[in-house]
Scaffold this active site. Structure first.
Site, PDB file in Angstrom:
ATOM      1  N   LYS A 233      41.965  20.755  21.083  1.00 54.82           N
ATOM      2  CA  LYS A 233      40.892  19.933  20.508  1.00 54.82           C
ATOM      3  C   LYS A 233      41.239  18.446  20.580  1.00 54.82           C
ATOM      4  O   LYS A 233      40.358  17.598  20.722  1.00 54.82           O
ATOM      5  CB  LYS A 233      40.622  20.363  19.062  1.00 54.82           C
ATOM      6  CG  LYS A 233      40.001  21.758  18.952  1.00 54.82           C
ATOM      7  CD  LYS A 233      38.612  21.775  19.561  1.00 54.82           C
ATOM      8  CE  LYS A 233      37.991  23.142  19.582  1.00 54.82           C
ATOM      9  NZ  LYS A 233      36.635  23.136  20.159  1.00 54.82           N
TER      10      LYS A 233
ATOM     11  N   TYR B 104      45.378  25.622  19.511  1.00 56.75           N
ATOM     12  CA  TYR B 104      43.981  25.250  19.237  1.00 56.75           C
ATOM     13  C   TYR B 104      43.853  23.755  18.954  1.00 56.75           C
ATOM     14  O   TYR B 104      43.031  23.052  19.558  1.00 56.75           O
ATOM     15  CB  TYR B 104      43.471  26.071  18.048  1.00 56.75           C
ATOM     16  CG  TYR B 104      42.122  25.617  17.540  1.00 56.75           C
ATOM     17  CD1 TYR B 104      40.947  26.017  18.179  1.00 56.75           C
ATOM     18  CD2 TYR B 104      42.006  24.772  16.431  1.00 56.75           C
ATOM     19  CE1 TYR B 104      39.709  25.589  17.728  1.00 56.75           C
ATOM     20  CE2 TYR B 104      40.778  24.350  15.977  1.00 56.75           C
ATOM     21  CZ  TYR B 104      39.629  24.755  16.622  1.00 56.75           C
ATOM     22  OH  TYR B 104      38.407  24.328  16.180  1.00 56.75           O
TER      23      TYR B 104
END
Ligand SMILES: NC(=O)c1ccc[n+]([C@@H]2O[C@H](COP(=O)([O-])OP(=O)(O)OC[C@H]3O[C@@H](n4cnc5c(N)ncnc54)[C@H](O)[C@@H]3O)[C@@H](O)[C@H]2O)c1
Length: 251
Positions: free
Chosen positions: A161, A157
Site C-alpha cells: 500500500k 500488505y
C-alpha cells in the site's frame, strides 16, 4: 449526477468497500464495469445497480494477470466506447491471515505484491492507451492509512500500500501531458463486510478512540472522496493522496 455517462472500471467492485464504490458511482450516473474474482458478489452488485435504474457490466477479472486486465479494458471499450475512470481497489486484504515476519513465506509475500502492486500496474497499462486517445482520464489508487501507522502483522500488505504512493506520484508525472489525473485515497480501518469478519468488536472501538470523529468508519464514508476524484471537480489535481480516516492521522 456528477458522473453522468462516465465509464468507470472498479476492480474488486463486487464486494466490501468496492461494492459501495460501484453502487455510488452508478447512483451518480456512471456506467460501471465491475472487475472482480468474486463472481457472486459482482453479479449481485450488477443486479442491484440495474434494479435501481443504473448501468453495469461484470467481467471476471484477476488483476494480477495481464491477459485478464487487457480483456477488462477491452470489455469497457466494446460496451461503451471509452474509459474515463479506473479505480484500483482490488487487493489481498481481508483474505490474508494476520502473519508475523517469521510466518510470511516468500510465496505469500510475492502473491500480495502480485495482486496489490502488479495489479494496479497492469490495470493502468490496460486502460492508458484509451485514456491517451481521449486525452482524458482518471486513475484512483486505493492505498491505506496503515502506511502511516505500520502494522507488524501485515508487513507485505502495508508495504504494497505504501508502494502505491510512489506509483501514484510517478504515474502522475508520466501521464500529466495526456490530461490523465492520478490520485490515491487512503482509507482508515473500515468496517467492510470482510474486515468485520476478521476483527473483533473491541478492535473497532479502539480504532474509533484514535479518531477526531469517535466512531466506526463505514464504506459509505469513502464514497465522497471517490466521487470527487472521479468527477470533473478534481480535474486539476494529480499526484495526491487523500487520507480519509476520521482524523486518526493528519497527513
Ligand atoms: N477495510 C479496511 O479497513 C481498509 C482500510 C484501508 C484500505 N483498504 C483497502 O480498500 C480496498 C477494499 O477493502 P475491503 O475491506 O473491501 O477488502 P476485501 O478484502 O473485503 O475485498 C477485496 C476485493 O478485492 C477483490 N480481489 C481480491 N483479489 C483479486 C484479484 N486478484 N483480482 C480481482 N479482484 C480481486 C475481492 O474479490 C474483493 O472484492 C482494498 O484495496 C483494501 O486494501 C481497506
Amino acid at each position: 449526477m456528477r458522473l453522468e455517462d462516465r465509464v468507470v472500471i472498479i476492480t474488486g467492485g463486487g464486494f466490501g468497500i468496492g461494492r459501495a464504490y460501484s453502487l455510488a458511482v452508478a447512483r451518480e450516473g456512471g456506467k460501471v464495469l465491475i472487475a472482480d474474482i468474486n463472481d457472486a458478489g459482482a453479479a449481485q452488485t450488477e443486479e442491484d445497480i440495474r434494479a435501481a435504474g443504473g448501468e453495469a457490466l461484470v467481467l471476471h477479472t484477476d488483476v494480477s494477470d495481464e491477459k485478464s486486465t487487457e480483456a477488462m479494458a477491452q470489455a469497457a471499450i466494446q460496451r461503451w466506447g471509452r474509459i474515463d475512470v479506473l479505480i484500483n481497489n482490488a487487493a489481498l486484504f481481508t483474505a490474508l491471515p494476520l502473519h508475523s515476519l517469521e510466518q510470511i513465506d516468500v510465496e505469500e509475500w510475492d502473491r500480495v505484491m502480485a495482486v496489490n502492486l502488479r495489479g494496479p500496474f497492469l490495470c493502468t497499462k490496460a486502460v492508458v492507451p484509451q485514456m491517451q486517445a481521449q486525452a482524458y482520464g482518471k486513475i484512483i489508487n486505493i492505498s491505506s492509512a496503515s502506511i502511516l501507522s505500520g502494522n507488524s502483522m501485515r508487513l507485505h500488505y502495508v508495504t504494497s500500500k505504501a508502494g502505491l504512493i510512489g506509483f501514484t506520484r510517478s504515474l502522475a508525472r508520466a501521464l500529466g501531458e495526456h490530461n490523465i489525473c492520478v490520485n490515491t485515497v487512503m482509507p482508515g480501518s473500515v468496517a467492510s463486510e470482510g474486515a468485520l469478519a476478521v476483527y473483533p468488536e473491541q478492535f473497532w472501538q479502539q480504532i474509533a478512540a484514535t479518531r477526531c470523529f469517535k466512531r466506526v468508519q463505514e464504506p459509505e464514508n469513502l464514497v465522497g472522496a471517490i466521487i470527487f476524484l472521479a468527477s470533473a471537480d478534481s480535474d486539476f489535481m494529480t499526484g495526491q493522496a487523500i487520507n480519509v480516516d476520521g482524523g486518526s492521522y493528519m497527513y
